[in-house]
Design an enzyme around this catalytic site. Structure first.
Site, PDB file in Angstrom:
ATOM      1  N   HIS A  17       0.906  -1.265   0.093  1.00  0.00           N
ATOM      2  CA  HIS A  17      -0.061  -0.067  -0.029  1.00  0.00           C
ATOM      3  C   HIS A  17       0.923   1.276   0.003  1.00  0.00           C
ATOM      4  O   HIS A  17       1.755   1.425   0.951  1.00  0.00           O
ATOM      5  CB  HIS A  17      -0.891   0.082   1.251  1.00  0.00           C
ATOM      6  CG  HIS A  17      -1.670  -1.222   1.223  1.00  0.00           C
ATOM      7  ND1 HIS A  17      -1.843  -1.984   2.416  1.00  0.00           N
ATOM      8  CD2 HIS A  17      -2.723  -1.738   0.230  1.00  0.00           C
ATOM      9  CE1 HIS A  17      -2.620  -2.848   2.061  1.00  0.00           C
ATOM     10  NE2 HIS A  17      -3.229  -2.782   0.821  1.00  0.00           N
ATOM     11  N   GLU A  68       1.978   3.711   3.179  1.00  0.00           N
ATOM     12  CA  GLU A  68       2.506   3.152   4.371  1.00  0.00           C
ATOM     13  C   GLU A  68       4.003   3.530   4.616  1.00  0.00           C
ATOM     14  O   GLU A  68       4.882   2.647   4.371  1.00  0.00           O
ATOM     15  CB  GLU A  68       2.193   1.867   4.520  1.00  0.00           C
ATOM     16  CG  GLU A  68       0.616   1.598   4.677  1.00  0.00           C
ATOM     17  CD  GLU A  68       0.031   0.173   4.474  1.00  0.00           C
ATOM     18  OE1 GLU A  68      -1.064  -0.052   4.557  1.00  0.00           O
ATOM     19  OE2 GLU A  68       1.084  -0.675   4.180  1.00  0.00           O
ATOM     20  N   GLU A 111       1.386  -5.766  10.847  1.00  0.00           N
ATOM     21  CA  GLU A 111       0.911  -4.384  10.893  1.00  0.00           C
ATOM     22  C   GLU A 111       1.565  -3.624  12.005  1.00  0.00           C
ATOM     23  O   GLU A 111       1.513  -4.061  13.176  1.00  0.00           O
ATOM     24  CB  GLU A 111      -0.361  -4.420  11.543  1.00  0.00           C
ATOM     25  CG  GLU A 111      -1.565  -5.185   9.954  1.00  0.00           C
ATOM     26  CD  GLU A 111      -1.448  -4.209   8.832  1.00  0.00           C
ATOM     27  OE1 GLU A 111      -1.054  -2.899   8.988  1.00  0.00           O
ATOM     28  OE2 GLU A 111      -2.089  -4.723   7.857  1.00  0.00           O
ATOM     29  N   HIS A 140       3.566  -3.389   6.894  1.00  0.00           N
ATOM     30  CA  HIS A 140       2.538  -2.597   6.713  1.00  0.00           C
ATOM     31  C   HIS A 140       2.091  -1.573   7.853  1.00  0.00           C
ATOM     32  O   HIS A 140       2.739  -1.912   8.924  1.00  0.00           O
ATOM     33  CB  HIS A 140       1.291  -3.521   6.561  1.00  0.00           C
ATOM     34  CG  HIS A 140       0.884  -4.253   5.258  1.00  0.00           C
ATOM     35  ND1 HIS A 140       0.161  -3.861   4.287  1.00  0.00           N
ATOM     36  CD2 HIS A 140       1.817  -4.906   5.002  1.00  0.00           C
ATOM     37  CE1 HIS A 140       0.486  -4.428   3.190  1.00  0.00           C
ATOM     38  NE2 HIS A 140       1.437  -5.430   3.383  1.00  0.00           N
TER      39      HIS A 140
HETATM   40 ZN    ZN Z   1      -1.216  -2.281   4.156  1.00  0.00          ZN
END
Ligand code: ZN
Length: 337
Positions: A59, A62, A219, A155
């Site tokens: 993404h 990020e 994450e 992420h």
């Molecule tokens: Zn992500």
């Protein structure tokens, strides 16, 4: 510093380097493979047997994990960090990174495990290229001895989280989740792990299921703009990655006390444009939901009601395309065997 260490800078201006291969003073080789893709090979005779794939920016906005990967690569390119592992650095979505967006046309992390073939556009092409680059990386490892394959896909989340740093551990048929890898995550500052129980279409699911790497989506906190990541503490992870790169990882304590394990109770699927998610837009990941709570409603009177004790929501997102996951209900998982 070697010019190829500036992979992030090259990627952000969309430039291809003139020299594709450079050597550090001690003989580690940096090789530019494609946009946002760089392979590091340790000096001859210094290979620990680890093949480490570090990806970030799947993404594009990020930034904290992108900056982390960038620092590690700079360390290698300056000769300060001495690689004893083969490493593939991948910056996932260069176009979205340049624009500071999560994606341009569609979410790359829903396009793996062949899903890109049913789609089109440059993000589908990029997912295909990332699959190819990671496949080649793991399959071209030298020697006859078995090597360790590890993939961390880094992420930050759209929203805040009750548990700041957590991992998603993919699933493949007949394969047990590794206590050793969980211990390694715990040592890297990860507080919770979601043990998945079915196949998925994310990057780490691809490398886990198809390339038999130990693979995780990590994450690491809330997404912010470049340079504004002071609130995201990546020190434990960064230190652990430096150890893995230099083959000086301290012995792992396989006691998993303090690491919270979760399993998926249900995935909430958005079926139609009528889909309504009954959560505040800024609700944090891992917020607990009471039994009986009407979580979502959809076309034809379809209702999603919480039935599970101790259920928590992660990745709620009512804006996904129809047919995709609009959130995951997770529950505490029993201890590993
Ligand atoms: Zn992500």
């Amino acid at each position: 510093m070697l010019a190829l260490g500036k992979l992030l800078e090259l990627t952000l201006v969309g430039r291809e380097p003139a020299a594709k291969i450079q050597l550090t003073a001690e003989g580690a080789r940096l090789r530019w493979l494609a946009e946002g893709a760089l392979e590091v090979t340790p000096p001859a005779g210094q290979d620990s047997g680890l093949d480490l794939l570090l990806s970030a920016g799947i993404h594009g906005n990020e930034t904290a994990p992108i900056e982390l990967v960038d620092r590690l690569l700079h360390g290698i390119a300056r000769g300060e960090l001495k690689p004893r592992a083969r490493i593939l650095f991948l910056l996932g979505n260069p176009e979205a990174m340049r624009k500071g967006e999560r994606y341009i046309e569609q979410d790359i992390n829903r396009l793996f495990n062949g899903r890109h073939e049913q789609s089109s556009g440059f993000e589908a092409l990029r997912a295909c290229e990332l699959e190819r680059l990671s496949t080649t990386f793991f399959n071209q490892a030298p020697g006859d001895t078995p090597r360790e394959r590890l993939h961390y896909d880094l992420h930050t989340a759209i929203r805040g989280s009750k548990i700041e740093q957590f991992a998603l551990y993919p699933w493949r048929e007949g394969c047990q989740h590794s206590r050793r890898e969980l211990a390694r995550l715990k040592a890297a500052g990860v507080a919770a792990v979601l043990l998945q129980s079915k196949a998925s279409i994310t990057f780490s699911s691809f490398t886990y299921a198809q390339l038999e790497a130990e693979a995780f989506t990590l994450e690491l906190g809330k997404a912010r703009a470049f340079g504004q990541n002071d609130g995201v503490n990546l020190q434990a992870l960064e230190a652990r990655l430096q150890c893995l790169i230099e083959n000086r990882e301290p012995a792992l304590d396989e006691d998993l006390d303090g690491l919270q394990l979760f399993s998926v109770a249900r995935e909430i699927i958005k079926h139609s444009d009528s889909f309504q998610l009954h959560l505040q837009p800024d609700i944090e990941n891992f917020t607990e939901l009471p039994v009986g709570f009407v979580l979502a409603e959809d076309i034809a009177g379809m209702r999603w009601v919480v039935e599970e004790k101790g259920a928590r929501i992660i990745f709620p997102n009512p804006k996904v395309k129809n047919g995709l996951r609009a959130g995951i209900l997770v529950v505490p998982s029993p201890e590993l065997p």
